[in-house]
Scaffold this motif. Structure first.
Motif, PDB file in Angstrom:
ATOM      1  N   TYR A  38      45.046  35.880  40.720  1.00 15.89           N
ATOM      2  CA  TYR A  38      44.586  36.961  39.836  1.00 15.89           C
ATOM      3  C   TYR A  38      43.749  37.980  40.607  1.00 15.89           C
ATOM      4  N   SER A  42      44.665  41.914  41.217  1.00 18.95           N
ATOM      5  CA  SER A  42      43.760  42.989  40.800  1.00 18.95           C
ATOM      6  C   SER A  42      43.380  43.867  41.987  1.00 18.95           C
ATOM      7  N   PHE A  75      42.866  42.380  34.729  1.00 23.43           N
ATOM      8  CA  PHE A  75      43.413  41.204  35.423  1.00 23.43           C
ATOM      9  C   PHE A  75      42.293  40.342  35.980  1.00 23.43           C
ATOM     10  N   GLY A  79      41.532  36.527  34.777  1.00 27.04           N
ATOM     11  CA  GLY A  79      41.568  35.455  35.773  1.00 27.04           C
ATOM     12  C   GLY A  79      40.295  34.634  35.780  1.00 27.04           C
TER      13      GLY A  79
END
Length: 107
Positions: A38, A42, A75, A79
């Motif tokens: 994640y 990002s 994101f 995450g």
């Protein structure tokens, strides 16, 4: 919130044996690997947003860059949220089974 719940809660009915302990460790490591995925996604979105923002000739790309920055933050937050949720769930499973094992040995 039902929308933000991932997975389910587990209720152990027996003590944690070695096989279960190793399964918990594998799940914990997979959880960390997913968090890193994640974060990586990002960061890629953030780099793409910076690159789009640098294109001065195309003013419409600045809106796309802002959208990519927003998705990058989203994101990252998702995450971290999923990581902490599963980490708490794993701790709960492990410690409940340890408490049950301690209570069984006392009796």
């Amino acid at each position: 919130m039902k929308l933000l719940r991932f997975g389910r809660d587990f209720k152990p009915d027996q003590q944690v044996i070695l096989r279960d302990y190793l399964a918990i460790e594998r799940t914990r490591l997979a959880n960390e690997r997913t968090l890193l995925s994640y974060i990586r996604s990002s960061l890629y979105l953030l780099l793409g947003a910076i690159a789009l923002y640098q294109l001065k000739e195309f003013a419409n790309f600045q809106y796309l860059a802002l959208t990519a920055i927003v998705f990058s933050v989203v994101f990252f937050i998702i995450g971290v949220y999923r990581f902490t949720l599963l980490k708490k769930s794993l701790k709960r499973v492990y410690y409940k089974s340890e408490e049950k094992e301690a209570n069984d040995t006392e009796e």
